[in-house]
Structures are given as C-alpha cells and as structure tokens.
Design an enzyme around this catalytic site. Structure first.
Site, PDB file in Angstrom:
ATOM      1  N   ARG A  45     -86.908  55.987  52.841  1.00 50.83           N
ATOM      2  CA  ARG A  45     -88.210  55.447  52.447  1.00 50.83           C
ATOM      3  C   ARG A  45     -88.712  56.234  51.248  1.00 50.83           C
ATOM      4  O   ARG A  45     -88.090  57.220  50.840  1.00 50.83           O
ATOM      5  CB  ARG A  45     -89.236  55.449  53.594  1.00 50.83           C
ATOM      6  CG  ARG A  45     -89.078  56.430  54.698  1.00 50.83           C
ATOM      7  CD  ARG A  45     -89.436  57.850  54.373  1.00 50.83           C
ATOM      8  NE  ARG A  45     -90.706  57.992  53.692  1.00 50.83           N
ATOM      9  CZ  ARG A  45     -91.002  58.962  52.862  1.00 50.83           C
ATOM     10  NH1 ARG A  45     -90.105  59.898  52.585  1.00 50.83           N
ATOM     11  NH2 ARG A  45     -92.168  59.028  52.276  1.00 50.83           N
ATOM     12  N   GLY A  46     -89.803  55.761  50.678  1.00 46.47           N
ATOM     13  CA  GLY A  46     -90.284  56.306  49.425  1.00 46.47           C
ATOM     14  C   GLY A  46     -89.822  55.415  48.289  1.00 46.47           C
ATOM     15  O   GLY A  46     -88.637  55.080  48.189  1.00 46.47           O
ATOM     16  N   ALA A  47     -90.753  55.013  47.437  1.00 44.81           N
ATOM     17  CA  ALA A  47     -90.448  53.995  46.435  1.00 44.81           C
ATOM     18  C   ALA A  47     -89.251  54.330  45.547  1.00 44.81           C
ATOM     19  O   ALA A  47     -88.361  53.494  45.363  1.00 44.81           O
ATOM     20  CB  ALA A  47     -91.696  53.723  45.590  1.00 44.81           C
ATOM     21  N   GLN A 198     -95.318  60.577  58.331  1.00 43.36           N
ATOM     22  CA  GLN A 198     -94.452  61.114  57.280  1.00 43.36           C
ATOM     23  C   GLN A 198     -94.901  62.491  56.805  1.00 43.36           C
ATOM     24  O   GLN A 198     -94.076  63.318  56.403  1.00 43.36           O
ATOM     25  CB  GLN A 198     -94.411  60.156  56.078  1.00 43.36           C
ATOM     26  CG  GLN A 198     -93.760  58.815  56.362  1.00 43.36           C
ATOM     27  CD  GLN A 198     -94.789  57.739  56.668  1.00 43.36           C
ATOM     28  OE1 GLN A 198     -95.798  58.001  57.336  1.00 43.36           O
ATOM     29  NE2 GLN A 198     -94.554  56.531  56.212  1.00 43.36           N
ATOM     30  N   ASP A 239     -96.408  53.678  45.408  1.00 44.61           N
ATOM     31  CA  ASP A 239     -95.368  52.660  45.560  1.00 44.61           C
ATOM     32  C   ASP A 239     -95.469  51.580  44.497  1.00 44.61           C
ATOM     33  O   ASP A 239     -94.495  50.889  44.229  1.00 44.61           O
ATOM     34  CB  ASP A 239     -95.457  52.032  46.957  1.00 44.61           C
ATOM     35  CG  ASP A 239     -94.931  52.973  48.023  1.00 44.61           C
ATOM     36  OD1 ASP A 239     -93.783  52.792  48.441  1.00 44.61           O
ATOM     37  OD2 ASP A 239     -95.653  53.910  48.400  1.00 44.61           O
ATOM     38  N   LYS A 250     -99.314  54.853  50.512  1.00 47.78           N
ATOM     39  CA  LYS A 250     -99.337  54.805  51.976  1.00 47.78           C
ATOM     40  C   LYS A 250    -100.763  54.635  52.500  1.00 47.78           C
ATOM     41  O   LYS A 250    -101.713  55.223  51.973  1.00 47.78           O
ATOM     42  CB  LYS A 250     -98.713  56.072  52.529  1.00 47.78           C
ATOM     43  CG  LYS A 250     -98.587  56.114  54.040  1.00 47.78           C
ATOM     44  CD  LYS A 250     -97.813  54.916  54.593  1.00 47.78           C
ATOM     45  CE  LYS A 250     -96.436  54.771  54.000  1.00 47.78           C
ATOM     46  NZ  LYS A 250     -95.732  53.572  54.486  1.00 47.78           N
TER      47      LYS A 250
END
Length: 352
Positions: A45-47, A198, A239, A250
């Site tokens: 995850r994470g753009a 997260q 993102d 987020k």
C-alpha cells in the site's frame, strides 16, 4: 532498506504489510492477477508503491503470457492493464504507472521484428526503472523538505508515508529521515490511523528500525498535544493532489490539517510528482475508495461492533489547499497559490 517489493526471476516479491509489525513475511506473486490481489488486500500500500507494483504486474503478465504473436498479445495486454487499474481508485500513481507501461508497450510493439519475448523484456526494464526512479525521487524530495522541519521538537505524521509506502526511503518519513541525517533532533508522533492502523503498525516499526524517537498516538489525541506545544510541524503523504492543491490522503488527514491551522502549526504534504494530477481540477473530483465494513467492525479477527450496525469506511479524505502550508516534491517545494506553482513547475519540466 528492507525492500517493500522487488522483481525476481520467480515473480514479484512483496513484504506483507498486513502482518507487520510482529511478523516479517513475504508474498510472492507469480501472475498479474495475484499482483492485483496484493494491491487490493493492502499487502502492499502507499501510492508510490502501488504504482510501481502495478507496473511490475503489467510486466509480469506479459512475461507469463502464452501469446505467440503481438496480435494475440495486444488484447491480453489490455485485460492485464484493466485488471490492475481496477484495484484501488484513489491513488493516481496507479494510473500514471499503467499509462507509462501502455506507452512503452506501444513503442515496443511498433518496432519491426519485435517479438512477445522482446516486449516482455522491455516492460520489465521499464518497471525496474520506475522502481529506481521512485527511490531517487523520495531521497530528493526528502532533502528538499528537510530544511522545513524544526531543528528540534515534535513532528506529527498520519498513516504511513515511509519506505513501506514507496519503493524505499519514503515521502513524509523521507523528509523526517533527511532532517535527522542533517542533524535535526526530532521526535515523531505517529497517529495510529484507524481503522487499518498504518501509523501504529508501520510508521512506528519503520522509525524504530532507524532509531528515530517515536510515540504512537490514538487519532483523537493530536489536538491536545498541539495545544500543549509538543507538535512543531505536521508532515503527511498523499495519494492524489489536484491541480488546485487539494490533497487526498488517508482518512483523518483533513481533521489533522484543520487542527494544525487552528494551532498555527505548519502542515506539509510530501509526494513525488507522479502523485500530482493536473487533469483533476479540485478535490471534489477525486474518487474516494470505499473499503469493506469488516475493517471497522473487526480487529485481529474479533468483532468490536454490534451486529448489523451501519458502517462508513472511506479510505481517504480530501484536505482543501487552504490548509496546506507547502507541497514537497522532488522537483521542489511549492507554495500557494497552488494552481500557479504547480502549473509553473510542470511547464518548466516540459520545457527542460
């Protein structure tokens, strides 16, 4: 750095972020469908990491294709791209990466005597290049943002915008890492970031690995610490950043930005240029991913809420540009008015 993801001869290998911080295990994706599942289930995850993962998924799909000719490969290539594009709608890096892979595919397929194997090799090369570029961009934007951090004191971050959200080094945490490397004495306050935690699971794990002092906060504690003067700056990732400077990040980021404004604390957004979406005019046009109710109703397999209660679980919110002190990228630090500064930096890059 522990690799978030890496291309191997067996497939794409991912650090399973759903198992951190207590288990350091890996998932091997041997098909593009498995890469898509890894992205959807937030193993990765994470753009920025999502974008490079998708690129590797495209390359993997073509490499494993049974197509004998380019004519057979082309419709399959479209299916591969469409499958990966459907995984997570908010992170614009996903679509940026797939568009770049489409462009490379078109150029490769147009070459005389090009084979399916040759196209696959070219796409693998492109995906690996994007991996290296992402780490370099994070290091550069980290250096660009380090001077904005206080010489000493507390810095608040939300979610995880570190090495785990990228191919290495990180965006918001890259800024913090670079500042520490330059001698700043920082203490990071990491919002736990419900419902997927997260911050508590990933940011704290990363920073402890680096020996950077870290304290985890429940999401509703930030205002109190700001009032006490413990927070000198806020730095988060993104993102998607719209053309007017609105920032999707987020869920919970918007509230942090409002609190920072109220307490006179600078609020910084750190992201690579691939997160900038100049085709989207403002934040209201950014699609917000809605995730499964079970992420809210349950934790570690245990139900926390009454049966059949209504659940709202947007993965992201949008912070209006008026709350953003500066946007930190590898191309430079941008300040309001963002429509002008973003456009100027894009035009400068095109002319260069």
């Amino acid at each position: 750095m522990i690799p978030t993801l890496e291309w191997t001869s067996e497939g794409v290998r991912f650090l399973d972020q759903t198992r951190l911080p207590l288990e350091e295990t890996y998932v091997l994706a041997t098909s593009y469908q498995q890469v898509a599942d890894v992205i959807t289930t937030m193993v990765v995850r994470g753009a920025p990491a999502i974008g490079v993962s998708a690129a590797m998924g495209v390359a993997l799909g073509v490499e494993r294709s049974r197509a004998a000719t380019l004519a057979e490969l082309k419709p399959e290539f479209e299916t591969i791209c469409d499958t990966l594009a459907a995984t997570r709608p908010t992170a614009v890096n996903l679509f940026w990466a797939i568009a770049r892979m489409r462009e490379r595919f078109t150029k490769l397929a147009a070459q005389l005597e090009m084979t399916v194997k040759g196209v696959a090799a070219g796409l693998i090369e492109e995906a690996r290049l994007m991996y290296d570029e992402d780490i370099a961009a994070c290091r550069t934007l980290g250096a660009n943002g380090a001077e904005l951090m206080p010489e000493a004191g507390g810095v608040l971050t939300h979610c995880n915008a570190g090495a785990l959200a990228t191919c290495g080094y990180g965006t918001a945490l890259g800024v913090i890492r670079a500042a520490v490397e330059q001698g700043h004495s920082l203490h990071v306050y990491a919002d736990e970031t419900r419902p997927f935690l997260q911050g508590a699971r990933l940011t704290a794990w990363e920073l402890m690995h680096d020996g950077i002092p870290t304290t985890v906060l429940c999401d509703n504690m930030a205002a109190s610490l700001m009032r006490q003067g413990k927070i000198k700056a806020v730095v988060v990732g993104a993102d998607r950043i719209a053309a007017n400077g609105d920032v999707a990040n987020k869920i919970g980021t918007y509230g942090v930005a409002v609190l920072a404004k109220e307490h006179g604390i600078p609020f910084y957004v750190a992201a690579p240029w691939s997160t900038i979406d100049l085709a989207t005019a403002h934040g209201d046009d950014i699609p917000i991913e809605q995730r499964a109710a079970i992420e809210v109703t349950h934790h570690a397999g245990k139900q926390l809420t009454p049966h059949n209660v209504g659940i709202e679980n947007p993965a992201f919110d949008v912070t209006p540009a008026k709350y953003v002190t500066a946007i930190i990228t590898e191309r430079g630090v941008l300040r309001a008015p963002y429509p002008e500064s973003l456009s100027e930096l894009e035009n400068a890059a095109v002319q260069a």
